[in-house]
Write an enzyme that holds these catalytic residues in place. Structure first.
Site, PDB file in Angstrom:
ATOM      1  N   ALA A  73       0.815  -1.213   0.000  1.00  0.00           N
ATOM      2  CA  ALA A  73       0.000   0.000   0.000  1.00  0.00           C
ATOM      3  C   ALA A  73       0.851   1.267   0.000  1.00  0.00           C
ATOM      4  O   ALA A  73       0.431   2.296  -0.528  1.00  0.00           O
ATOM      5  CB  ALA A  73      -0.954   0.003   1.187  1.00  0.00           C
ATOM      6  N   ASN A 153      -6.046   3.460  10.259  1.00  0.00           N
ATOM      7  CA  ASN A 153      -5.263   2.362  10.812  1.00  0.00           C
ATOM      8  C   ASN A 153      -5.107   2.426  12.327  1.00  0.00           C
ATOM      9  O   ASN A 153      -4.741   1.448  12.947  1.00  0.00           O
ATOM     10  CB  ASN A 153      -3.879   2.314  10.154  1.00  0.00           C
ATOM     11  CG  ASN A 153      -3.246   3.678  10.046  1.00  0.00           C
ATOM     12  OD1 ASN A 153      -3.776   4.556   9.374  1.00  0.00           O
ATOM     13  ND2 ASN A 153      -2.137   3.862  10.724  1.00  0.00           N
ATOM     14  N   CYS A 328       5.826   5.065  18.203  1.00  0.00           N
ATOM     15  CA  CYS A 328       6.214   5.139  19.610  1.00  0.00           C
ATOM     16  C   CYS A 328       7.695   4.831  19.722  1.00  0.00           C
ATOM     17  O   CYS A 328       8.110   3.697  19.600  1.00  0.00           O
ATOM     18  CB  CYS A 328       5.392   4.113  20.385  1.00  0.00           C
ATOM     19  SG  CYS A 328       5.674   4.108  22.137  1.00  0.00           S
TER      20      CYS A 328
HETATM   21  C1  LIG Z   1      -0.306  -0.659   6.481  1.00  0.00           C
HETATM   22  C2  LIG Z   1      -0.850   0.533   5.815  1.00  0.00           C
HETATM   23  C3  LIG Z   1      -0.173   1.130   4.741  1.00  0.00           C
HETATM   24  C4  LIG Z   1       1.154   0.621   4.244  1.00  0.00           C
HETATM   25  O1  LIG Z   1       1.028  -0.619   3.621  1.00  0.00           O
HETATM   26  P1  LIG Z   1       2.321  -1.499   3.273  1.00  0.00           P
HETATM   27  O2  LIG Z   1       1.771  -2.584   2.400  1.00  0.00           O
HETATM   28  O3  LIG Z   1       2.833  -2.000   4.572  1.00  0.00           O
HETATM   29  O4  LIG Z   1       3.269  -0.640   2.546  1.00  0.00           O
HETATM   30  C5  LIG Z   1      -0.754   2.223   4.151  1.00  0.00           C
HETATM   31  N1  LIG Z   1      -1.922   2.716   4.573  1.00  0.00           N
HETATM   32  C6  LIG Z   1      -2.589   2.181   5.606  1.00  0.00           C
HETATM   33  C7  LIG Z   1      -3.903   2.766   6.018  1.00  0.00           C
HETATM   34  C8  LIG Z   1      -2.077   1.077   6.270  1.00  0.00           C
HETATM   35  O5  LIG Z   1      -2.744   0.562   7.291  1.00  0.00           O
END
Ligand SMILES: *Cc1c(COP(=O)(O)O)cnc(C)c1O
Length: 399
Positions: A73, A153, A328
């Site tokens: 992501a 998240n 953190c």
């Molecule tokens: C985990 C996360 C990402 C990053 O995703 P990766 O695949 O670890 O690079 C981006 N946006 C949100 C909302 C996430 O929870």
């Protein structure tokens, strides 16, 4: 029941055994390069990739050809945001987003600010949701893109994607949503929600790490992007580099399994989450639930505990894998920027615990967690705090 218990499913999820089984042969047997067009090894790999593309597309009601495979992501967010900004630079220079976005979005728009783009960080309400009326005013003639996440998240709140999508399309602005936490957990429909770009991460939905996808609209008004990587022109020129075939097969299977399990799984996790919430509320005073409970992922609970030091709480809860939900750093925990944006008082923004329930958590684990958190919070509240300043000694003795 085994300890430690894993309750950090927003950070990552275990690979579902069905997913592991599906992807393993692609390391050793069906190992071809899908770009090899001249032999059966390449064809078999290419067939598997195209099957995975269909499985991802089906989860979000897109077409297979609208799915671009990425490394996760983070890359999908970068490609969507920088790709739009650089492709359409002559049309405008303005981007709208939220202060509560993931760093992959915030740091991408920050990079664009250094290049001269202008960014509006919209206010969020105390429940974490964006006000669509505010968005109406934030969009200008110069706006290229609105990037608003599907599910947060840290606090799991769900933004009103359908209303945002409708507004963006009325105003001729592209709409990107980071759906890393939402995909596979709640229904997403890029047509009904009028989404132009959508980011997915394999490892947040019981697939492997290091693989993700970006949906790029081709129907109606097709979206063009400037690629981040130059090279062999894979993925329609949007993402050069040999495809991660086992990862892609795993992501596809993960999407299929999530789609099948979603109705039942979301009901089960919401019930477990409510059990956890009710258990904590019944036993403890001075706790604050962060973010809307109504518009929220079924598997998320984020709670602040008044008068408890987060570091001590986390240390004592060492048999439960939890996160504070914020970056953190060991000694001095930073207050969560997400909670700060909601206007949560500093004292409470310092002490959130993020519970992320997942497919493999049980009622027994939730009950154990309630007991441990309640006992630990009560004990810590009874201990005199070392951080509290001693009562000031009088400077002058009264005569
Ligand atoms: C985990 C996360 C990402 C990053 O995703 P990766 O695949 O670890 O690079 C981006 N946006 C949100 C909302 C996430 O929870």
């Amino acid at each position: 029941m085994k300890v430690p218990i894993y309750l950090d499913n927003h950070a990552t999820t275990p690979v579902d055994p069905r997913v592991a089984e599906a992807l393993l042969p692609f390391f050793t047997e069906t190992f071809g390069n899908p770009a090899s067009r001249n032999h059966a090894f390449g064809w078999a790999a290419a067939t598997a990739v195209e099957n995975a593309r269909k499985q991802v597309a089906k989860l979000i009601n897109s077409r297979a050809k609208e799915i671009v495979f990425t490394s996760g992501a983070t890359e999908s967010d970068n490609l969507a945001i920088k790709g739009v900004a650089h492709r359409y630079r002559e049309r405008g220079d303005h981007i709208v987003t939220l202060p509560t976005e993931h760093k992959a979005v915030l740091d991408s728009v920050k990079r664009l600010e250094q290049e001269g783009f202008r960014v509006t960080y919209m206010r969020v309400r105390p429940d974490g949701l964006v006000d669509v009326d505010d968005l109406k005013h934030a969009i200008t003639e110069k706006s290229l893109l609105v990037s608003i996440m599907a599910a947060n998240n840290e606090i799991g709140v769900l933004q009103p994607l359908t209303e945002i999508g409708r507004l963006c399309h009325e105003r001729g602005v592209l709409f990107h949503t980071d759906a890393a936490q939402a995909a596979g957990k709640i229904p997403l429909d890029v047509e009904a929600m009028q989404i132009d770009l959508l980011s997915i991460a394999g490892h947040k939905m019981y697939g492997p790490k290091g693989v993700g996808a970006l949906y790029v609209r081709q129907r109606g008004m097709p979206v063009e992007l400037a690629p981040l990587l130059d090279g062999g022109g894979h993925e329609g020129g949007l993402r050069s580099g040999t495809l991660n075939v086992p990862g892609i097969v795993g992501l596809g299977k993960a999407c299929e399994v999530c789609r099948e399990l979603m109705p039942e799984e979301s009901r089960r996790l919401a019930a477990l989450r409510d059990r956890l919430k009710d258990g904590l509320l019944a036993a403890l005073e001075g706790i604050h639930i962060n973010g809307s409970l109504e518009h929220r992922l079924p598997n998320n609970l984020n709670v602040s505990f008044r008068g408890v030091e987060l570091a001590a709480l986390m240390t004592d809860l060492n048999d439960i894998a939890l996160s504070s939900g914020s970056a953190c750093t060991s000694a001095t925990p930073e207050p969560s920027y997400v909670l700060a944006a909601l206007g949560v008082p500093e004292e409470l923004a310092h002490t959130p615990l993020r519970f992320g329930l997942g497919r493999f958590n049980t009622e027994e684990e939730v009950d154990y967690t309630i007991g441990r958190v309640v006992e630990t919070v009560k004990r810590l509240r009874e201990m005199p705090s070392l951080e509290e300043p001693l009562p000031a000694a009088p400077r002058f003795r009264q005569a």
